[in-house]
Design a protein around this motif. Structure first.
Motif, PDB file in Angstrom:
ATOM      1  N   GLY A  20       8.572  50.639   0.458  1.00  0.00           N
ATOM      2  CA  GLY A  20       9.825  50.448  -0.271  1.00  0.00           C
ATOM      3  C   GLY A  20       9.858  51.099  -1.629  1.00  0.00           C
ATOM      4  O   GLY A  20      10.704  50.753  -2.464  1.00  0.00           O
ATOM      5  N   SER A  21       8.958  52.056  -1.890  1.00  0.00           N
ATOM      6  CA  SER A  21       8.888  52.684  -3.205  1.00  0.00           C
ATOM      7  C   SER A  21       8.339  54.094  -3.055  1.00  0.00           C
ATOM      8  O   SER A  21       7.333  54.304  -2.373  1.00  0.00           O
ATOM      9  N   PHE A  22       9.032  55.061  -3.715  1.00  0.00           N
ATOM     10  CA  PHE A  22       8.537  56.430  -3.704  1.00  0.00           C
ATOM     11  C   PHE A  22       7.179  56.520  -4.406  1.00  0.00           C
ATOM     12  O   PHE A  22       6.267  57.172  -3.919  1.00  0.00           O
ATOM     13  N   THR A  23       7.084  55.846  -5.548  1.00  0.00           N
ATOM     14  CA  THR A  23       5.837  55.886  -6.304  1.00  0.00           C
ATOM     15  C   THR A  23       4.702  55.232  -5.535  1.00  0.00           C
ATOM     16  O   THR A  23       3.592  55.769  -5.460  1.00  0.00           O
ATOM     17  N   GLY A  24       4.969  54.080  -4.939  1.00  0.00           N
ATOM     18  CA  GLY A  24       3.944  53.379  -4.169  1.00  0.00           C
ATOM     19  C   GLY A  24       3.521  54.158  -2.940  1.00  0.00           C
ATOM     20  O   GLY A  24       2.335  54.193  -2.592  1.00  0.00           O
ATOM     21  N   THR A  25       4.488  54.821  -2.280  1.00  0.00           N
ATOM     22  CA  THR A  25       4.166  55.632  -1.099  1.00  0.00           C
ATOM     23  C   THR A  25       3.289  56.821  -1.478  1.00  0.00           C
ATOM     24  O   THR A  25       2.307  57.135  -0.795  1.00  0.00           O
ATOM     25  N   ALA A  26       3.659  57.469  -2.598  1.00  0.00           N
ATOM     26  CA  ALA A  26       2.866  58.609  -3.058  1.00  0.00           C
ATOM     27  C   ALA A  26       1.445  58.185  -3.366  1.00  0.00           C
ATOM     28  O   ALA A  26       0.477  58.879  -3.010  1.00  0.00           O
ATOM     29  N   ALA A  27       1.278  57.048  -4.048  1.00  0.00           N
ATOM     30  CA  ALA A  27      -0.054  56.560  -4.387  1.00  0.00           C
ATOM     31  C   ALA A  27      -0.845  56.197  -3.135  1.00  0.00           C
ATOM     32  O   ALA A  27      -2.044  56.479  -3.028  1.00  0.00           O
ATOM     33  N   GLU A  28      -0.202  55.567  -2.159  1.00  0.00           N
ATOM     34  CA  GLU A  28      -0.853  55.156  -0.918  1.00  0.00           C
ATOM     35  C   GLU A  28      -1.354  56.361  -0.123  1.00  0.00           C
ATOM     36  O   GLU A  28      -2.452  56.345   0.449  1.00  0.00           O
ATOM     37  N   LEU A  29      -0.559  57.431  -0.107  1.00  0.00           N
ATOM     38  CA  LEU A  29      -0.895  58.601   0.697  1.00  0.00           C
ATOM     39  C   LEU A  29      -1.660  59.659  -0.082  1.00  0.00           C
ATOM     40  O   LEU A  29      -2.117  60.653   0.501  1.00  0.00           O
ATOM     41  N   GLY A  30      -1.799  59.482  -1.386  1.00  0.00           N
ATOM     42  CA  GLY A  30      -2.518  60.463  -2.188  1.00  0.00           C
ATOM     43  C   GLY A  30      -1.766  61.759  -2.376  1.00  0.00           C
ATOM     44  O   GLY A  30      -2.381  62.832  -2.430  1.00  0.00           O
ATOM     45  N   ILE A  31      -0.438  61.688  -2.441  1.00  0.00           N
ATOM     46  CA  ILE A  31       0.398  62.868  -2.641  1.00  0.00           C
ATOM     47  C   ILE A  31       1.321  62.614  -3.820  1.00  0.00           C
ATOM     48  O   ILE A  31       1.341  61.514  -4.395  1.00  0.00           O
ATOM     49  N   SER A  56      17.250  52.965  -9.189  1.00  0.00           N
ATOM     50  CA  SER A  56      16.160  53.081 -10.159  1.00  0.00           C
ATOM     51  C   SER A  56      15.034  52.108  -9.861  1.00  0.00           C
ATOM     52  O   SER A  56      13.906  52.312 -10.293  1.00  0.00           O
ATOM     53  N   ARG A  57      15.297  51.058  -9.120  1.00  0.00           N
ATOM     54  CA  ARG A  57      14.272  50.039  -8.892  1.00  0.00           C
ATOM     55  C   ARG A  57      13.811  49.909  -7.443  1.00  0.00           C
ATOM     56  O   ARG A  57      12.720  49.442  -7.182  1.00  0.00           O
ATOM     57  N   ARG A  58      14.664  50.290  -6.505  1.00  0.00           N
ATOM     58  CA  ARG A  58      14.295  50.028  -5.120  1.00  0.00           C
ATOM     59  C   ARG A  58      14.892  51.068  -4.182  1.00  0.00           C
ATOM     60  O   ARG A  58      15.779  51.837  -4.554  1.00  0.00           O
ATOM     61  N   VAL A  59      14.402  51.040  -2.961  1.00  0.00           N
ATOM     62  CA  VAL A  59      14.884  51.912  -1.895  1.00  0.00           C
ATOM     63  C   VAL A  59      15.496  51.043  -0.815  1.00  0.00           C
ATOM     64  O   VAL A  59      14.866  50.086  -0.347  1.00  0.00           O
ATOM     65  N   MET A  60      16.703  51.381  -0.423  1.00  0.00           N
ATOM     66  CA  MET A  60      17.397  50.627   0.626  1.00  0.00           C
ATOM     67  C   MET A  60      17.640  51.555   1.812  1.00  0.00           C
ATOM     68  O   MET A  60      18.229  52.627   1.651  1.00  0.00           O
ATOM     69  N   LEU A  61      17.188  51.178   2.968  1.00  0.00           N
ATOM     70  CA  LEU A  61      17.428  51.967   4.166  1.00  0.00           C
ATOM     71  C   LEU A  61      18.865  51.805   4.629  1.00  0.00           C
ATOM     72  O   LEU A  61      19.431  50.710   4.588  1.00  0.00           O
ATOM     73  N   THR A  62      19.460  52.929   5.077  1.00  0.00           N
ATOM     74  CA  THR A  62      20.768  52.843   5.713  1.00  0.00           C
ATOM     75  C   THR A  62      20.592  52.241   7.105  1.00  0.00           C
ATOM     76  O   THR A  62      19.460  52.036   7.582  1.00  0.00           O
ATOM     77  N   GLU A  63      21.700  51.985   7.768  1.00  0.00           N
ATOM     78  CA  GLU A  63      21.603  51.417   9.124  1.00  0.00           C
ATOM     79  C   GLU A  63      20.841  52.368  10.041  1.00  0.00           C
ATOM     80  O   GLU A  63      19.972  51.942  10.804  1.00  0.00           O
ATOM     81  N   LEU A  64      21.149  53.683   9.952  1.00  0.00           N
ATOM     82  CA  LEU A  64      20.426  54.661  10.761  1.00  0.00           C
ATOM     83  C   LEU A  64      18.968  54.733  10.322  1.00  0.00           C
ATOM     84  O   LEU A  64      18.056  54.798  11.150  1.00  0.00           O
ATOM     85  N   GLY A  65      18.738  54.706   9.008  1.00  0.00           N
ATOM     86  CA  GLY A  65      17.374  54.767   8.484  1.00  0.00           C
ATOM     87  C   GLY A  65      16.534  53.598   8.964  1.00  0.00           C
ATOM     88  O   GLY A  65      15.355  53.758   9.311  1.00  0.00           O
ATOM     89  N   ASN A  66      17.140  52.415   9.006  1.00  0.00           N
ATOM     90  CA  ASN A  66      16.423  51.226   9.472  1.00  0.00           C
ATOM     91  C   ASN A  66      16.051  51.351  10.943  1.00  0.00           C
ATOM     92  O   ASN A  66      14.953  50.971  11.359  1.00  0.00           O
ATOM     93  N   HIS A  67      16.970  51.908  11.728  1.00  0.00           N
ATOM     94  CA  HIS A  67      16.705  52.096  13.158  1.00  0.00           C
ATOM     95  C   HIS A  67      15.583  53.114  13.375  1.00  0.00           C
ATOM     96  O   HIS A  67      14.649  52.889  14.169  1.00  0.00           O
ATOM     97  N   LEU A  68      15.666  54.228  12.648  1.00  0.00           N
ATOM     98  CA  LEU A  68      14.669  55.276  12.820  1.00  0.00           C
ATOM     99  C   LEU A  68      13.305  54.883  12.261  1.00  0.00           C
ATOM    100  O   LEU A  68      12.270  55.370  12.713  1.00  0.00           O
ATOM    101  N   ALA A  69      13.302  53.990  11.257  1.00  0.00           N
ATOM    102  CA  ALA A  69      12.032  53.576  10.652  1.00  0.00           C
ATOM    103  C   ALA A  69      11.150  52.880  11.671  1.00  0.00           C
ATOM    104  O   ALA A  69       9.922  53.035  11.645  1.00  0.00           O
ATOM    105  N   ARG A  70      11.757  52.103  12.580  1.00  0.00           N
ATOM    106  CA  ARG A  70      10.960  51.412  13.597  1.00  0.00           C
ATOM    107  C   ARG A  70      10.278  52.425  14.517  1.00  0.00           C
ATOM    108  O   ARG A  70       9.096  52.296  14.850  1.00  0.00           O
ATOM    109  N   ASN A  71      11.039  53.470  14.926  1.00  0.00           N
ATOM    110  CA  ASN A  71      10.451  54.504  15.774  1.00  0.00           C
ATOM    111  C   ASN A  71       9.384  55.299  15.025  1.00  0.00           C
ATOM    112  O   ASN A  71       8.329  55.643  15.579  1.00  0.00           O
TER     113      ASN A  71
END
Length: 311
Positions: A20-31, A56-71
């Motif tokens: 749920g965070s660009f910064t957290g994702t980057a840190a987790e993946l080392g990119i 500025s504080r969070r990431v919200m998935l769209t309806e399509l994004g939420n569906h594709l995230a599971r796949n």
């Protein structure tokens, strides 16, 4: 032609949906954060829709994004499982190893080594292919081959084991009846048994140890075979002479059933090699078996037989 899926971007998207965070994702993946942002942008361009709304504080998935995230998450999990399984296969000393070996050499010197290896590593399986012809390692899906030859440069990985000396041999009874050849030209008067997989089966090339004189002769005889052991019975029965590698006839030489002649003339030596497909990364089980065979075959008694001269 359709493009391949951007699997890296989908993996980043799956991790972003989880954290749920660009910064957290980057840190987790080392990119970098920019790399995460570019990956999401590429996906949105490919699917033609917005996958998430970013504040500025969070990431919200769209309806399509939420569906594709599971796949995307399922894809990432499956890929992680696949890598884990592959690492397990390559790091453990278990599984099948396909080995190609010349027939006579395999029967006499490789097969007797395998019981100790298989007893020690119970998860190991050996698929031993015995054939005097040169097999296609890649096409035949072989992990390892032993080849007795002077190998040309190629992309194959080669470990040299030892030299293989070839000797001109016959039985004492044959030499009593027909005489012992002293010069290669004498062979025209002898019945020469032929092995068809010699480097030059139609020509025997000799070099004199002292003078360096080279002589080529065309042998003729009543028996030819595509396996060296097939000649041994006829040799011992006094039906002719033949060029044989030490590993095939050293016991017959030791017992006096065969004699080596023209020892001041030598034929080109061959080399026993362990050959593997191209590449440097190999499963641990393949390296284990290769190291085992190389070490054991370097200690083989035939390689130190009394007729073998120091290199």
């Amino acid at each position: 032609m359709s493009r391949l899926p951007d699997l890296e971007a989908w993996a980043i998207f799956a991790k972003l949906a989880e954290i749920g965070s660009f910064t957290g994702t980057a840190a987790e993946l080392g990119i970098s954060v920019a790399t995460v942002s570019k990956a999401i942008h590429r996906l949105e361009q490919r699917v033609g829709a917005t996958l998430l709304n970013r504040t500025s504080r969070r990431v919200m998935l769209t309806e399509l994004g939420n569906h594709l995230a599971r796949n995307a998450t399922d894809m990432l999990v499956n890929a992680e499982h696949m890598e884990t399984e592959a690492k397990s296969q390559t790091s453990t000393l278990a599984g099948v190893i396909r080995i190609a070996v010349p027939m006579s050499f395999g029967f006499r010197h490789v097969a007797p080594l395998l019981p100790d290896l298989l007893k020690k590593y119970e998860g190991l399986s050996i698929d031993l292919h015995l054939d005097d012809s040169i097999v296609d390692l890649i096409g035949g899906r072989f992990d390892l081959a032993l080849r007795i030859a002077n190998l040309a440069d190629s992309s194959l990985r080669v470990r040299r084991i030892c030299n293989v000396r070839r000797l001109l041999v016959g039985s004492p009874e044959y030499f009593q009846k027909h005489g012992r050849p002293e010069h290669p030209n004498d062979l025209v008067h002898h019945d020469c048994l032929g092995y068809v997989y010699l480097p030059t089966p139609g020509v025997w090339r000799f070099i004199h140890e002292q003078s360096g004189e080279t002589v080529s002769v065309v042998p003729s005889g009543r028996l030819r075979a595509n396996n060296g052991d097939a000649l041994t019975a006829s040799l011992c029965a006094g039906l002719g002479i033949a060029v044989q590698p030490e590993f095939t006839i050293w016991k017959e030489l030791e017992a006096g059933a065969l004699e080596a002649v023209m020892l001041d003339w030598s034929l080109p030596h061959l080399t026993l090699n362990a050959v593997m497909p191209p590449g440097t990364l190999r499963p641990a089980r393949v390296m284990l078996v290769t190291d085992f065979l190389v070490e054991e075959l370097r200690k083989a008694l035939w390689a130190y037989y009394k007729y073998h001269k120091d290199e």
